[in-house]
Write a protein that holds these residues in place. Structure first.
Motif, PDB file in Angstrom:
ATOM      1  N   ASP A  28       0.768  -1.186   0.017  1.00 26.41           N
ATOM      2  CA  ASP A  28       0.112  -0.110   0.120  1.00 26.41           C
ATOM      3  C   ASP A  28       0.873   1.246   0.022  1.00 26.41           C
ATOM      4  O   ASP A  28       0.668   2.275  -0.880  1.00 26.41           O
ATOM      5  N   ASP A  29       1.994   1.325   0.765  1.00 25.70           N
ATOM      6  CA  ASP A  29       2.792   2.257   0.878  1.00 25.70           C
ATOM      7  C   ASP A  29       3.559   2.528  -0.589  1.00 25.70           C
ATOM      8  O   ASP A  29       3.604   3.682  -1.146  1.00 25.70           O
ATOM      9  N   ARG A  32       0.994   4.200  -2.957  1.00 29.55           N
ATOM     10  CA  ARG A  32       0.861   5.643  -2.563  1.00 29.55           C
ATOM     11  C   ARG A  32       1.983   6.341  -3.082  1.00 29.55           C
ATOM     12  O   ARG A  32       1.660   7.471  -3.768  1.00 29.55           O
ATOM     13  N   GLU A  36       1.761   9.468  -6.070  1.00 30.73           N
ATOM     14  CA  GLU A  36       2.523  10.732  -5.560  1.00 30.73           C
ATOM     15  C   GLU A  36       3.419  11.109  -6.458  1.00 30.73           C
ATOM     16  O   GLU A  36       3.424  12.472  -6.852  1.00 30.73           O
ATOM     17  N   SER A  45      -3.766  15.074   2.758  1.00 32.25           N
ATOM     18  CA  SER A  45      -3.669  13.662   3.030  1.00 32.25           C
ATOM     19  C   SER A  45      -2.601  13.284   3.908  1.00 32.25           C
ATOM     20  O   SER A  45      -1.348  13.905   4.067  1.00 32.25           O
ATOM     21  N   GLN A  48       0.500   7.378   5.733  1.00 38.45           N
ATOM     22  CA  GLN A  48       0.105   6.378   6.492  1.00 38.45           C
ATOM     23  C   GLN A  48       1.203   5.626   7.348  1.00 38.45           C
ATOM     24  O   GLN A  48       2.339   5.660   6.669  1.00 38.45           O
ATOM     25  N   SER A  59      -5.828   1.082   5.086  1.00 38.82           N
ATOM     26  CA  SER A  59      -4.887   1.305   4.115  1.00 38.82           C
ATOM     27  C   SER A  59      -5.384   1.331   2.519  1.00 38.82           C
ATOM     28  O   SER A  59      -5.217   2.030   1.736  1.00 38.82           O
ATOM     29  N   HIS A  62      -7.517   4.083   1.947  1.00 38.90           N
ATOM     30  CA  HIS A  62      -6.878   5.240   1.562  1.00 38.90           C
ATOM     31  C   HIS A  62      -6.417   5.364   0.118  1.00 38.90           C
ATOM     32  O   HIS A  62      -6.131   6.396  -0.697  1.00 38.90           O
ATOM     33  N   SER A  63      -5.757   4.269  -0.480  1.00 36.51           N
ATOM     34  CA  SER A  63      -5.131   4.173  -1.691  1.00 36.51           C
ATOM     35  C   SER A  63      -6.187   4.396  -2.810  1.00 36.51           C
ATOM     36  O   SER A  63      -5.989   5.135  -3.705  1.00 36.51           O
ATOM     37  N   VAL A  66      -7.009   8.075  -3.074  1.00 33.00           N
ATOM     38  CA  VAL A  66      -5.811   8.860  -3.585  1.00 33.00           C
ATOM     39  C   VAL A  66      -6.011   8.598  -5.105  1.00 33.00           C
ATOM     40  O   VAL A  66      -5.600   9.480  -5.789  1.00 33.00           O
TER      41      VAL A  66
END
Length: 264
Positions: A28-29, A32, A36, A45, A48, A59, A62-63, A66
């Protein structure tokens, strides 16, 4: 203690074979950060938190949020570009309209003040005074004066050509209709003098009559007939008149027949 070791071993084996996504937060990170880098950081935002205790549900939401925000920003930028293009096109049209108004004769006579038109508003129609001035100028223009002069010149040329054609036709000799006739002149008997008969026939002289060649053709029992060629003008000499003139010589001529008749 000996009983707990087999239990731990069994739990380890169970976790090895269990399909659980323990490191989902890492993916997930990474997703994201990728978006970005593509679209820039999203205002408001929250970052995380990375750690082994982060849950997978928030998570994922949130993705997705985004991703939607990034797509909306791309669409918003494209719409802004379209609006800017429309504004530039309207500004160019406004500039061309102002140039045309300044160059028109009505604008020179009345000199109305031009008003600024915003790009997103329609241009206002011309004033009534300008329209009236244009109508007056149109009325002053003579649209048919040159046409009348051209018509007179065309009539004169046509009459001149007709006169020349009539003169040329009058000088040209008219065609005379003529016919070629072959006559059979029969005598009474074999004792008739055929030379005297031919002389009698040729003695017929009429306006439009021209005698041609002749010959004697046997008929039977020693009798011969005279075949003689002549050319006549159709308007002056007819076949009836020609037969009547030849049959006047009753001592030599029994009858006259037309053997051939051809138009020349």
């Amino acid at each position: 203690m000996s009983s707990l070791r087999p239990n731990r071993k069994m739990a380890t084996n169970f976790l090895v074979h269990e399909k659980i996504w323990f490191d989902k937060f890492k993916y997930d990170d990474a997703e994201r950060k990728f978006y970005e880098q593509m679209n820039g950081p999203v205002a408001g935002s929250s970052r995380q938190s990375s750690g082994p205790g982060a849950s997978s549900g928030p998570s994922g939401d949130h993705s997705e949020l985004v991703t939607r925000i990034a797509s909306l920003e791309v669409e918003n930028q494209s719409l802004r570009g379209v609006v800017q293009d429309l504004q530039q096109a309207i500004a160019k049209l406004e500039a061309r309209l102002n140039v045309l108004e300044k160059s028109s004769p009505a604008h020179r006579a009345t000199a109305p003040q031009t008003q600024h038109v915003s790009p997103m508003r329609q241009a206002e129609p011309p004033t009534r005074k300008a329209a009236a001035a244009e109508d007056d100028e149109d009325d002053d223009i003579d649209l048919f004066g040159s046409d009348e002069e051209d018509d007179k010149e065309a009539v004169r040329l046509r009459e001149e050509r007709l006169r020349q054609y009539a003169e040329k036709k009058a000088k040209k000799p008219a065609l005379v209709a003529k016919s070629s006739i072959l006559l059979d002149v029969k005598p009474w008997d074999d004792e008739t003098d055929m030379a005297q008969l031919e002389a009698c026939v040729r003695s017929v002289q009429l306006d439009g009559l021209t005698w041609g060649g002749s010959k004697l053709v046997p008929v039977g029992y020693g009798i011969r007939k005279l075949q003689i060629q002549c050319v006549v003008e159709d308007d002056k000499v007819g076949t009836d008149l020609l037969e009547e003139e030849i049959t006047k010589f009753e001592e030599h001529v029994q009858s006259v027949d037309i053997a051939a008749f051809n138009k020349i």
